[in-house]
Structures are given as structure tokens and as C-alpha cells.
Design an enzyme around this catalytic site. Structure first.
Site, PDB file in Angstrom:
ATOM      1  N   ASP A  94       0.807  -1.214   0.000  1.00 36.55           N
ATOM      2  CA  ASP A  94       0.000   0.000   0.000  1.00 36.55           C
ATOM      3  C   ASP A  94       0.846   1.272   0.000  1.00 36.55           C
ATOM      4  OD1 ASP A  94       0.886  -0.424   2.606  1.00 36.55           O
ATOM      5  OD2 ASP A  94      -1.098  -0.376   3.528  1.00 36.55           O
ATOM      6  N   ASP A  97       6.828   4.090   3.366  1.00 35.64           N
ATOM      7  CA  ASP A  97       7.045   5.189   4.315  1.00 35.64           C
ATOM      8  C   ASP A  97       8.535   5.212   4.660  1.00 35.64           C
ATOM      9  OD1 ASP A  97       6.855   7.103   6.274  1.00 35.64           O
ATOM     10  OD2 ASP A  97       5.606   5.950   7.627  1.00 35.64           O
ATOM     11  N   THR A  98       8.957   4.477   5.679  1.00 36.17           N
ATOM     12  CA  THR A  98      10.395   4.374   5.950  1.00 36.17           C
ATOM     13  C   THR A  98      11.053   3.350   5.022  1.00 36.17           C
ATOM     14  OG1 THR A  98      10.224   2.577   7.557  1.00 36.17           O
ATOM     15  CG2 THR A  98       9.953   4.832   8.398  1.00 36.17           C
ATOM     16  N   THR A 101       9.440  -2.037   5.876  1.00 39.86           N
ATOM     17  CA  THR A 101       8.578  -3.182   5.573  1.00 39.86           C
ATOM     18  C   THR A 101       8.933  -3.777   4.211  1.00 39.86           C
ATOM     19  OG1 THR A 101       6.801  -2.149   6.836  1.00 39.86           O
ATOM     20  CG2 THR A 101       6.179  -3.952   5.368  1.00 39.86           C
ATOM     21  N   LEU A 102       9.003  -2.937   3.204  1.00 40.59           N
ATOM     22  CA  LEU A 102       9.285  -3.431   1.848  1.00 40.59           C
ATOM     23  C   LEU A 102      10.663  -4.076   1.783  1.00 40.59           C
ATOM     24  CD1 LEU A 102       7.623  -3.376  -0.778  1.00 40.59           C
ATOM     25  CD2 LEU A 102       9.107  -1.529  -1.539  1.00 40.59           C
ATOM     26  N   ASP A 153      -5.255   1.739   6.587  1.00 40.12           N
ATOM     27  CA  ASP A 153      -6.063   1.777   7.802  1.00 40.12           C
ATOM     28  C   ASP A 153      -5.495   2.702   8.868  1.00 40.12           C
ATOM     29  OD1 ASP A 153      -3.796  -0.063   8.306  1.00 40.12           O
ATOM     30  OD2 ASP A 153      -4.767  -0.272  10.257  1.00 40.12           O
ATOM     31  N   ARG A 159     -10.348   1.122   5.866  1.00 37.50           N
ATOM     32  CA  ARG A 159      -9.764   0.489   4.668  1.00 37.50           C
ATOM     33  C   ARG A 159     -10.735   0.512   3.479  1.00 37.50           C
ATOM     34  NH1 ARG A 159      -5.064  -2.243   6.292  1.00 37.50           N
ATOM     35  NH2 ARG A 159      -5.147  -3.252   8.330  1.00 37.50           N
TER      36      ARG A 159
HETATM   37  P1  IMP Z   1       7.305   1.461   6.382  1.00 34.83           P
HETATM   38  O1  IMP Z   1       7.845   0.121   6.809  1.00 34.83           O
HETATM   39  O2  IMP Z   1       7.732   2.557   7.315  1.00 34.83           O
HETATM   40  O3  IMP Z   1       7.604   1.798   4.947  1.00 34.83           O
HETATM   41  O4  IMP Z   1       5.748   1.426   6.560  1.00 34.83           O
HETATM   42  C1  IMP Z   1       4.991   0.661   5.769  1.00 34.83           C
HETATM   43  C2  IMP Z   1       3.733   0.240   6.462  1.00 34.83           C
HETATM   44  O5  IMP Z   1       3.313   1.158   7.491  1.00 34.83           O
HETATM   45  C3  IMP Z   1       2.630   0.231   5.456  1.00 34.83           C
HETATM   46  O6  IMP Z   1       2.489  -1.039   4.851  1.00 34.83           O
HETATM   47  C4  IMP Z   1       1.424   0.638   6.256  1.00 34.83           C
HETATM   48  O7  IMP Z   1       0.823  -0.522   6.804  1.00 34.83           O
HETATM   49  C5  IMP Z   1       1.961   1.468   7.386  1.00 34.83           C
HETATM   50  N1  IMP Z   1       1.800   2.925   7.130  1.00 34.83           N
HETATM   51  C6  IMP Z   1       2.783   3.825   6.923  1.00 34.83           C
HETATM   52  N2  IMP Z   1       2.272   5.051   6.722  1.00 34.83           N
HETATM   53  C7  IMP Z   1       0.933   4.923   6.794  1.00 34.83           C
HETATM   54  C8  IMP Z   1      -0.183   5.846   6.636  1.00 34.83           C
HETATM   55  O8  IMP Z   1      -0.042   7.052   6.395  1.00 34.83           O
HETATM   56  N3  IMP Z   1      -1.423   5.312   6.763  1.00 34.83           N
HETATM   57  C9  IMP Z   1      -1.648   3.994   7.014  1.00 34.83           C
HETATM   58  N4  IMP Z   1      -0.661   3.106   7.158  1.00 34.83           N
HETATM   59  C10 IMP Z   1       0.625   3.566   7.050  1.00 34.83           C
HETATM   60 MG    MG Z   2      -0.409  -1.831   6.779  1.00 35.06          MG
END
Ligand code: IMP
Ligand code: MG
Length: 172
Positions: A94, A97-98, A101-102, A153, A159
Site C-alpha cells: 500500500d 514510508d520508511t 517493511t518493503l 487503515d 480500509r
Molecule cells: P514502512 O515500513 O515505514 O515503509 O511502513 C509501511 C507500512 O506502514 C505500510 O504497509 C502501512 O501498513 C503502514 N503505514 C505507513 N504510513 C501509513 C499511513 O499514512 N497510513 C496507514 N498506514 C501507514
Molecule cells: Mg499496513
């Protein structure tokens, strides 16, 4: 709540991405791998615009709880993963962000020896990355706001919204 990206804009961008994937992966055995739960709506729309025979798979990642920025421990559940050995995987999430996760998901998926792994996200919060990878494909770059809808969410709510909205802490 403020609508950031309306339904027609999403539809247009997702359709375009599907065409791009169909072109770039023609002649390959493709598995489109959706990340639960946030990608389900994006996944469902995207695969229907990829005019190329392909398989669909699922993997689960969970970290965030609510709008707080302190991330919980990242957990990946690959028990649903189909056989992807030798296949080209397009990992669908989805939001980037940081990128933690990916990045973790790509490592997990690589261990199953696919031919190659590419990543596609609906949203990219540019400038917040803490990892040295970037999504290979994205639909929209957005500012650093907490967003919900179209699969995304807040505490597992919202969602179902067919558009992307920015959620202010007061609304939550
Ligand atoms: P990352 O690991 O920081 O890139 O975050 C990824 C995960 O954090 C996404 O798959 C989302 O589940 C959650 N996330 C990050 N930002 C948002 C947001 O603005 N709204 C909802 N979920 C978010
Ligand atoms: Mg998520």
C-alpha cells in the site's frame, strides 16, 4: 478528513501501472504478490488491469498500530506464499514510508529463489526512507501525512473508503 486522492485519479493511475507491468513482464512467468492487509484493494484493481497471464499470491506483514510514529516490531508471515521459484515477482504494497517493511519483505521473498523481484506501491511518502531501496513502481508520491482508505487503515478502520484521505489526529 480531507480527500487527498479521489477515486477517478486512483483508477487512472492503477490502470496505467497495470499496463506498464504487462509490457515490462511479457514473456515472463509472473506472480503478483500482495502484502496483507493494506494492499488488498490495490491488488484487486491492479491485477485486473494487467493484461498478461499471471498468478496472484499473498504474504502478510504487520508493524504499525495507529497513527503513532513509534513502529512496533515488524512481523512477516509467509505461510500463504505460493511457489515462486524461478518466477518474476511483483510485490504489491500500500505505502512506502520508511521502507523498512518493503525492504524486509524483499529479503524474505528472495530466499525462495524467484527469478527477480520488483516492487510496486500505491503511495510513496518521499523523503522518509530509512533504507537504501526505493519502490520500482508507484502510483502517487504524497507528503508526510497519515492517510487512510483504499486499503490503508488507522487501527484497522477506514480500509473500505474508495478514496485516499488524510486523517488528522483530531479525527482519529
Ligand atoms: P514502512 O515500513 O515505514 O515503509 O511502513 C509501511 C507500512 O506502514 C505500510 O504497509 C502501512 O501498513 C503502514 N503505514 C505507513 N504510513 C501509513 C499511513 O499514512 N497510513 C496507514 N498506514 C501507514
Ligand atoms: Mg499496513
Amino acid at each position: 478528513m480531507e480527500t487527498l486522492i479521489a477515486e477517478p485519479e486512483i483508477r487512472q493511475a492503477v490502470t496505467l501501472l497495470g499496463k506498464q507491468i504487462a509490457t515490462e513482464f511479457r514473456d515472463e512467468d509472473v506472480t503478483v504478490l500482495g502484502v496483507l492487509t493494506g494492499s488488498i484493494i490495490f491488488l484487486a484493481d491492479l491485477v485486473r488491469s494487467i493484461d498478461l497471464r499471471h498468478r496472484i499470491g499473498l504474504i502478510q506483514a504487520s508493524s504499525y498500530r495507529g497513527a503513532t510514529t513509534s513502529p512496533l516490531e515488524l512481523r512477516i508471515n509467509d505461510s500463504l506464499l505460493p511457489n515462486i521459484r524461478g518466477r518474476s515477482v511483483v510485490l504489491i504494497d500500500d505505502i512506502f514510508d520508511t521502507g523498512a517493511t518493503l525492504s524486509a519483505l524483499i529479503s524474505t521473498v528472495q530466499a525462495y529463489e524467484p527469478r527477480r523481484v520488483r516492487s510496486a506501491v500505491l503511495l510513496w511518502k518521499v523523503g522518509k526512507s530509512k533504507v537504501d531501496i526505493q519502490p520500482d513502481y508507484y502510483c502517487f508520491q504524497i507528503p508526510d501525512r497519515f492517510v487512510v482508505g483504499y486499503g490503508l487503515d488507522y487501527n484497522d478502520d477506514y480500509r473500505h473508503l474508495p478514496y485516499i484521505a488524510a486523517l488528522d489526529p483530531d479525527d482519529a
